[in-house]
Design a protein around this motif. Structure first.
Motif, PDB file in Angstrom:
ATOM      1  N   HIS A 162       0.774  -1.369   0.244  1.00 50.23           N
ATOM      2  CA  HIS A 162       0.028   0.012  -0.107  1.00 50.23           C
ATOM      3  C   HIS A 162       0.686   1.224  -0.452  1.00 50.23           C
ATOM      4  O   HIS A 162       2.083   1.650   0.216  1.00 50.23           O
ATOM      5  N   GLY A 163       0.454   2.471  -0.093  1.00 50.23           N
ATOM      6  CA  GLY A 163       0.852   3.412  -0.346  1.00 50.23           C
ATOM      7  C   GLY A 163      -0.065   4.953  -0.763  1.00 50.23           C
ATOM      8  O   GLY A 163      -1.112   4.689   0.151  1.00 50.23           O
ATOM      9  N   TYR A 164       0.178   5.837  -0.944  1.00 49.57           N
ATOM     10  CA  TYR A 164      -0.243   6.653  -1.366  1.00 49.57           C
ATOM     11  C   TYR A 164      -0.464   7.494  -2.917  1.00 49.57           C
ATOM     12  O   TYR A 164       0.437   7.092  -3.130  1.00 49.57           O
ATOM     13  N   VAL A 165      -1.183   7.756  -3.512  1.00 47.93           N
ATOM     14  CA  VAL A 165      -1.767   8.561  -4.433  1.00 47.93           C
ATOM     15  C   VAL A 165      -1.906   9.761  -4.835  1.00 47.93           C
ATOM     16  O   VAL A 165      -2.417  10.083  -4.123  1.00 47.93           O
ATOM     17  N   ILE A 166      -1.070  10.952  -5.805  1.00 42.91           N
ATOM     18  CA  ILE A 166      -1.707  12.239  -5.710  1.00 42.91           C
ATOM     19  C   ILE A 166      -2.272  12.886  -7.919  1.00 42.91           C
ATOM     20  O   ILE A 166      -1.141  12.064  -8.764  1.00 42.91           O
ATOM     21  N   LYS A 167      -2.942  13.539  -7.410  1.00 39.16           N
ATOM     22  CA  LYS A 167      -2.906  14.356  -8.813  1.00 39.16           C
ATOM     23  C   LYS A 167      -2.108  14.009  -9.495  1.00 39.16           C
ATOM     24  O   LYS A 167      -1.234  15.060  -9.221  1.00 39.16           O
ATOM     25  N   TYR A 220     -11.148  12.167   6.637  1.00 43.17           N
ATOM     26  CA  TYR A 220     -10.895  10.635   6.563  1.00 43.17           C
ATOM     27  C   TYR A 220     -12.226  10.241   5.919  1.00 43.17           C
ATOM     28  O   TYR A 220     -13.205  10.765   5.952  1.00 43.17           O
ATOM     29  N   PHE A 221     -12.228   8.212   6.177  1.00 49.26           N
ATOM     30  CA  PHE A 221     -13.159   8.257   4.523  1.00 49.26           C
ATOM     31  C   PHE A 221     -13.541   6.412   5.472  1.00 49.26           C
ATOM     32  O   PHE A 221     -12.668   6.280   5.901  1.00 49.26           O
ATOM     33  N   ASP A 222     -14.526   6.140   4.804  1.00 49.33           N
ATOM     34  CA  ASP A 222     -14.983   4.872   6.154  1.00 49.33           C
ATOM     35  C   ASP A 222     -13.864   3.705   5.458  1.00 49.33           C
ATOM     36  O   ASP A 222     -14.013   2.875   5.939  1.00 49.33           O
ATOM     37  N   SER A 223     -13.751   3.622   4.218  1.00 50.07           N
ATOM     38  CA  SER A 223     -13.198   2.743   3.021  1.00 50.07           C
ATOM     39  C   SER A 223     -12.151   3.305   2.251  1.00 50.07           C
ATOM     40  O   SER A 223     -12.004   4.368   2.157  1.00 50.07           O
ATOM     41  N   GLN A 224     -11.564   2.078   2.293  1.00 49.97           N
ATOM     42  CA  GLN A 224     -10.588   2.471   0.904  1.00 49.97           C
ATOM     43  C   GLN A 224     -10.927   2.774  -0.542  1.00 49.97           C
ATOM     44  O   GLN A 224     -10.740   3.428  -0.981  1.00 49.97           O
ATOM     45  N   LYS A 225     -12.226   1.792  -0.542  1.00 47.24           N
ATOM     46  CA  LYS A 225     -12.948   2.570  -1.755  1.00 47.24           C
ATOM     47  C   LYS A 225     -13.385   3.737  -1.929  1.00 47.24           C
ATOM     48  O   LYS A 225     -13.503   4.864  -3.079  1.00 47.24           O
ATOM     49  N   ASP A 226     -14.270   4.209  -0.926  1.00 50.03           N
ATOM     50  CA  ASP A 226     -14.339   5.482  -0.424  1.00 50.03           C
ATOM     51  C   ASP A 226     -13.115   6.341  -0.647  1.00 50.03           C
ATOM     52  O   ASP A 226     -13.395   7.507  -1.120  1.00 50.03           O
ATOM     53  N   ALA A 227     -12.380   6.216  -0.019  1.00 52.37           N
ATOM     54  CA  ALA A 227     -11.069   7.165   0.032  1.00 52.37           C
ATOM     55  C   ALA A 227     -11.009   7.295  -1.503  1.00 52.37           C
ATOM     56  O   ALA A 227     -10.188   8.811  -2.042  1.00 52.37           O
ATOM     57  N   ALA A 238      -5.330  14.060  -3.100  1.00 58.21           N
ATOM     58  CA  ALA A 238      -4.174  12.156  -2.786  1.00 58.21           C
ATOM     59  C   ALA A 238      -4.735  11.549  -2.164  1.00 58.21           C
ATOM     60  O   ALA A 238      -6.379  12.008  -1.113  1.00 58.21           O
ATOM     61  N   ALA A 239      -4.525  10.111  -2.156  1.00 54.66           N
ATOM     62  CA  ALA A 239      -5.347   9.433  -1.748  1.00 54.66           C
ATOM     63  C   ALA A 239      -4.165   7.740  -0.913  1.00 54.66           C
ATOM     64  O   ALA A 239      -3.305   8.348  -2.220  1.00 54.66           O
ATOM     65  N   SER A 240      -5.170   7.061  -0.290  1.00 55.97           N
ATOM     66  CA  SER A 240      -4.910   6.518   0.539  1.00 55.97           C
ATOM     67  C   SER A 240      -4.892   5.738  -0.753  1.00 55.97           C
ATOM     68  O   SER A 240      -6.194   4.911  -1.641  1.00 55.97           O
ATOM     69  N   ALA A 241      -3.945   3.821  -1.050  1.00 52.19           N
ATOM     70  CA  ALA A 241      -3.745   3.209  -1.758  1.00 52.19           C
ATOM     71  C   ALA A 241      -3.416   2.007  -1.559  1.00 52.19           C
ATOM     72  O   ALA A 241      -2.437   1.645  -1.343  1.00 52.19           O
ATOM     73  N   TYR A 242      -4.485   0.884  -1.658  1.00 53.60           N
ATOM     74  CA  TYR A 242      -3.804  -0.600  -1.094  1.00 53.60           C
ATOM     75  C   TYR A 242      -3.948  -1.498  -1.934  1.00 53.60           C
ATOM     76  O   TYR A 242      -4.632  -0.925  -3.312  1.00 53.60           O
ATOM     77  N   SER A 243      -2.621  -2.476  -2.184  1.00 51.60           N
ATOM     78  CA  SER A 243      -3.854  -3.030  -3.733  1.00 51.60           C
ATOM     79  C   SER A 243      -4.917  -3.610  -3.899  1.00 51.60           C
ATOM     80  O   SER A 243      -5.632  -3.936  -2.926  1.00 51.60           O
ATOM     81  N   PRO A 244      -5.884  -3.514  -4.848  1.00 49.13           N
ATOM     82  CA  PRO A 244      -5.143  -2.955  -6.748  1.00 49.13           C
ATOM     83  C   PRO A 244      -5.322  -1.864  -6.635  1.00 49.13           C
ATOM     84  O   PRO A 244      -5.192  -1.328  -8.159  1.00 49.13           O
ATOM     85  N   TYR A 245      -5.571  -0.667  -5.762  1.00 50.54           N
ATOM     86  CA  TYR A 245      -6.036   0.332  -6.610  1.00 50.54           C
ATOM     87  C   TYR A 245      -4.766   1.596  -6.456  1.00 50.54           C
ATOM     88  O   TYR A 245      -4.725   2.553  -7.600  1.00 50.54           O
ATOM     89  N   THR A 246      -3.084   1.155  -5.750  1.00 49.52           N
ATOM     90  CA  THR A 246      -2.355   1.265  -6.831  1.00 49.52           C
ATOM     91  C   THR A 246      -2.622   1.648  -8.303  1.00 49.52           C
ATOM     92  O   THR A 246      -1.677   2.566  -9.189  1.00 49.52           O
ATOM     93  N   SER A 247      -2.337   0.333  -8.869  1.00 50.59           N
ATOM     94  CA  SER A 247      -1.980   0.288 -10.595  1.00 50.59           C
ATOM     95  C   SER A 247      -3.540   0.684 -10.488  1.00 50.59           C
ATOM     96  O   SER A 247      -2.806   1.520 -12.339  1.00 50.59           O
ATOM     97  N   LEU A 248      -4.486   0.658 -10.097  1.00 50.89           N
ATOM     98  CA  LEU A 248      -5.708   1.436 -11.016  1.00 50.89           C
ATOM     99  C   LEU A 248      -5.705   3.001 -11.098  1.00 50.89           C
ATOM    100  O   LEU A 248      -5.507   3.660 -12.169  1.00 50.89           O
ATOM    101  N   ALA A 249      -4.819   3.804 -10.247  1.00 50.76           N
ATOM    102  CA  ALA A 249      -4.762   4.931  -9.972  1.00 50.76           C
ATOM    103  C   ALA A 249      -3.303   5.408 -11.081  1.00 50.76           C
ATOM    104  O   ALA A 249      -3.719   6.338 -11.472  1.00 50.76           O
ATOM    105  N   LYS A 250      -2.253   4.965 -11.579  1.00 51.16           N
ATOM    106  CA  LYS A 250      -1.407   4.652 -12.286  1.00 51.16           C
ATOM    107  C   LYS A 250      -1.953   4.759 -13.344  1.00 51.16           C
ATOM    108  O   LYS A 250      -1.703   5.613 -14.865  1.00 51.16           O
ATOM    109  N   SER A 251      -2.639   4.054 -13.722  1.00 52.47           N
ATOM    110  CA  SER A 251      -3.966   3.188 -15.182  1.00 52.47           C
ATOM    111  C   SER A 251      -4.698   5.008 -15.207  1.00 52.47           C
ATOM    112  O   SER A 251      -4.129   4.548 -16.791  1.00 52.47           O
TER     113      SER A 251
END
Length: 398
Positions: A162-167, A220-227, A238-251
């Motif tokens: 996991h990590g964080y992604v930014i616009k 803060y949000f209730d879930s990773q999906k919401d964040a 910017a937002a937190s991202a655990y797998s697979p959201y990091t790859s989705l964000a990069k795409s």
């Protein structure tokens, strides 16, 4: 907290009927007196071997040597219909692979997998007996335990990932570090390992949390999906991202602020754990040992068949297979069943220091015996470098 797990891809064949039982097979056709005598003598020797657990002919496990099944060695599962809860993450692939490759069935279990949205939902599922096992982040598990919830960790699921992604308007390349979050609104999930890690890095960089150009404002949000969905809001940068959201964000054009696996302060961070009601672990040890055997076999499979593993995960996490491959095998995470008690205890001390929770006695809520028994039973049947590496790691980090 630093540690290494050696992964060597070697194909192993697991046999539940081995050793001395070969001498008890009846041969077809007519036997001479000499042949009959020889077979009888061998059978007598086998009986002596099975009675004497110190005898070298039975090696480490007399029951396995003498032909008993895994059930005979470990005991019949007290409960066979099992419900497992997981989140929308490749982190929980051990359950997916164990289901798709038939390892639960091999252990005499009928398992149903159900996806949930948050750690709190998973804990509620355990406490209401709707779930037998839940894959839950280590930080929420620790905080729930500290608040008096009678749940225990008995195995691992994923390290890092996991990590964080930014616009992209705020960063022109990946992994520029938490400094680029200054003055930004960052979506995260309270009571999560992602949030705890961000706070660790901000503290180490002497960056305050709050509003202002030199601070980081965490929303803060209730879930990773919401964040993650909050990135569509113009007020979130910017937002937190655990797998697979990091790859989705990069795409989708976002840049990675950091991967936790690449941060020295966060290396080998125990992310998700296998969790169950403490009373259930006490009352159904054979069931949970059988489950753990399935998870260990699934781990072995992930190390020997990457392509099929990706396809198995795809059935539960519906994203491009290339993204799954990156998240699972790209070096950003490790999905291991090891309980990693030492790493989790270090994390507990850290979140207590951060003020996430009050300190508490974790010992009644950390069960490593089930994993140990499951791994030893598999090693007694057959071993290779993959299973041996699990044993080595467990011995070092229990």
């Amino acid at each position: 907290m630093k540690k290494k797990i050696s992964f060597i891809s070697v194909i192993a064949a697991v046999s539940l009927l081995t050793g001395c039982s070969a001498f008890n097979n009846n041969t077809q056709g007519t036997q001479t007196d000499n042949e009959t005598k020889t077979e009888a003598t061998a059978a007598d020797e086998t009986d002596d071997c099975c009675k004497d657990k110190d005898n070298d002919c039975c090696k480490d496990d007399v029951a396995d040597c003498c032909g008993d099944s895994a059930e005979a060695v470990l005991g019949k599962p007290e409960k066979t219909n099992i419900n497992i809860g997981y989140l929308n993450s490749t982190a929980h692939l051990l359950a997916f692979v164990a289901q798709e490759e038939g390892y639960f069935k091999e252990e005499g279990l009928k398992v149903t997998l159900t996806q949930f949205s948050s750690a709190s939902e998973l804990v509620n599922g355990l406490e209401s007996d709707k779930l037998d096992v839940a894959f839950i982040g280590s930080v929420p598990t620790l905080t729930f335990q500290s608040q008096g919830h009678e749940v225990s960790i008995f195995g691992g699921a994923m390290t890092n990932g996991h990590g964080y992604v930014i616009k992209p308007e705020f960063a022109d390349k990946d992994e520029l570090g938490v400094e680029i979050l200054k003055g930004r609104n960052v979506a995260s999930v309270k009571n999560s390992v992602q949030d705890a890690e961000l706070q660790i890095l901000l503290k180490n960089a002497h960056i305050e949390i709050g509003e202002g150009k030199d601070k980081v404002n965490i929303v803060y949000f209730d879930s990773q999906k919401d964040a993650y969905a909050a990135l569509l809001n113009s007020s979130i940068d910017a937002a937190s991202a655990y797998s697979p959201y990091t790859s989705l964000a990069k795409s989708q054009g976002y840049k990675v602020v950091y991967y936790c696996a690449h941060e020295e302060a966060l290396q080998n961070q125990p992310c998700c754990r296998q969790v169950a009601k403490t009373s259930a672990l006490d009352n159904n040890p054979n069931t949970f040992t059988a489950l753990e055997r399935a998870f260990i076999k699934a781990y072995h499979f992930t190390q020997t068949d990457h392509e099929k593993t990706v396809k198995d995960v795809k059935k539960y996490i519906d994203i491009d297979e290339d993204f799954i491959d990156t998240e699972v095998y790209g070096g950003y995470s490790v999905s291991s069943p090891d309980p990693d008690k030492k790493g989790t205890l270090t994390l507990k001390d850290t979140i207590v220091e951060l003020g996430y929770t009050e300190d508490y006695d974790i010992e009644p809520h950390y069960n490593t015996d089930i994993y140990k028994k499951a791994l030893e039973s598999i090693l007694s049947e057959n071993t290779d470098d993959i299973y041996s590496s699990l044993k080595e790691h467990f011995d070092d980090y229990e």
